[in-house]
Design an enzyme around this catalytic site. Structure first.
Site, PDB file in Angstrom:
ATOM      1  CG  ASP A  13      35.254  23.411  26.331  1.00  9.48           C
ATOM      2  OD1 ASP A  13      36.430  23.743  26.115  1.00  9.48           O
ATOM      3  OD2 ASP A  13      34.714  23.544  27.440  1.00  9.48           O
ATOM      4  CG  HIS A  41      42.359  26.682  19.953  1.00 11.89           C
ATOM      5  ND1 HIS A  41      41.981  27.983  20.176  1.00 11.89           N
ATOM      6  CD2 HIS A  41      43.601  26.748  19.431  1.00 11.89           C
ATOM      7  CE1 HIS A  41      42.948  28.788  19.796  1.00 11.89           C
ATOM      8  NE2 HIS A  41      43.936  28.065  19.334  1.00 11.89           N
TER       9      HIS A  41
END
Length: 428
Positions: A13, A41
């Protein structure tokens, strides 16, 4: 030959998708080499947000080849859904290539992932329950079903039948739940295979040909170094190798073909799921960073755990991945915090540790040693160069580069690609 690997230096992340998307503009081939749809993503393209889990972020550029490498585990149902999601929004996927050697996630992998996590109770790993671990287990046990098998009706039927005998025994005898019937899986998944057949090929050939022709190839890592099964906070890790070395195995290219490794980091640290996190914040500052940074998982929606930047972690990532370039994201999220902290080492029973310990028992006793830096209040979201940053923000960024030992190549002051700034080219 110009090849660049993008890896996360923390627990995932870090904003790799955005950086990969940004670097894709100058790449001709974009490849993923490990993981599956446990990674998510978010990409902003032509002002619209897209959430992808399997397909490389270069898919939006018709002239660029996108590769799902042999080191990935592919849920065909999720892949077909993702293809449909893109087609419905007018995005062509003719530039996609899928490795015939990639392994397939099947319904029993999902079920086993869920049941095993429940069984562990307080000792759970915090998986995304996408079947990733069980699929990699089958691969290591040499009973996995690959994409090439999925496309062959007879081979798929034979392997699936054999695996179901074993999996159903496990489900019924160990977990006490009903198993799967061949007919409930076979036709549905064979059809998924036919749906993706036109994209399937030997992607190692595609990638090596591109490199030999001098084309720019970008390898896109999922998760992060601290989730690597060998180099991460084991056992609170993923089942594959997100480190740059994973490219050689998961994409089928030799180590001599890798030129640059871009390590992506946030200006703070986050983690989803269980496991150690030395600089974790449990106060108002942590809550503020989470809300301002919108720190909720793309795949799970779970709130991410938040902490100060940890240079011990990123130095570890630099060493085990051979990182040559730093991409620092989300600097803007820290705007308005009066005093910022960077972890420079750990204190363990009176000793100062500058390297990340392998033992979770040791790690649990480690206290972060912080260096404090003054914050800034100026809006930096429109900044285009290091010189335009307020003095305190620039000092913070440069201090991170110094402490991690990685030269800064890219920095980001917002979620949009226009807020991503190049200090030096990673393709040089």
């Amino acid at each position: 030959m110009s090849s660049v690997v993008v890896v996360g230096t923390q627990w995932g992340d870090e904003g790799k998708g955005k950086i990969t998307d940004f670097l894709s503009e100058n790449a001709e081939v974009i490849a993923r080499y490990q993981g599956g749809n446990n990674a998510g993503h978010t990409i902003v393209f032509n002002g619209e947000k897209y959430k992808l889990h399997l397909i490389p972020s270069g898919i939006f550029y018709k002239d660029k080849i996108c590769v799902i490498g042999n080191g990935m585990v592919v849920d065909p149902k999720a892949l077909v859904a993702e293809l449909s999601y893109l087609h419905e929004r007018g995005i062509s996927t003719d530039n996609l290539r899928i490795s015939n050697r990639a392994h397939v996630i099947l319904p029993y992998h999902l079920k086993l992932d869920e049941l095993e996590e429940e069984r562990k109770g307080a000792n759970k790993i915090g998986t995304t329950k996408k079947g990733i671990g069980p699929a990699y287990m089958d691969k290591a046990a040499r009973i996995g079903i690959r994409i090439v098998d999925l496309l062959d009706r007879d081979v798929f039927a034979e392997k699936l039948e054999r695996n179901l005998r074993e999996k159903n025994t496990l489900l019924e005898k160990v977990y006490g739940v009903e198993g799967f019937r061949l007919e409930d899986i076979f036709e549905e998944y064979y059809e998924y295979g036919q749906h993706i057949a036109k994209y399937v090929c030997d992607t190692s050939v595609v990638l090596n040909n591109a490199l030999d022709e001098g084309r720019r190839v970008l390898f896109e890592g999922a998760q992060g170094v601290m989730l690597d099964i060998d180099q991460g906070t084991y056992p609170f890790v993923t089942s594959s190798n997100p480190v740059a070395g994973g490219v050689t195995i998961g994409a089928g290219v030799g180590p001599t073909k890798i030129k640059h490794v871009v390590g992506v980091a946030k200006a703070y640290t986050t983690r989803v799921g269980d496991g150690p996190f030395p600089t974790e914040l449990h106060d108002e500052i942590g809550d503020r960073i989470r809300e301002v940074g919108r720190e909720y998982g793309t795949t799970t929606g779970r709130p991410r755990r938040v902490g100060w930047f940890d240079s011990v972690v990123v130095r570890h990532a630099r060493r085990v991945s051979g990182i040559t370039d730093l991409s620092l994201n989300s600097i803007d999220v820290l705007t308005g915090i009066e005093t910022l902290k960077i972890c420079v080492a750990y204190r363990y029973r009176g000793q100062v540790l500058e390297e990340f310990p392998a033992s979770l028992k040791v790690l649990a006793e480690c206290e972060p040693i912080y260096e404090e830096l003054p914050g800034w209040t100026e809006d930096i979201t429109g900044v285009k160069s290091l010189d335009e940053l307020p003095a305190n923000a620039r000092h913070y960024v440069e201090r991170i580069s110094q402490l991690t030992g990685i030269p800064l190549s890219i920095f980001s002051v917002g979620p949009d690609r226009s807020q991503t700034n190049v200090v030096r080219s990673v393709y040089a």
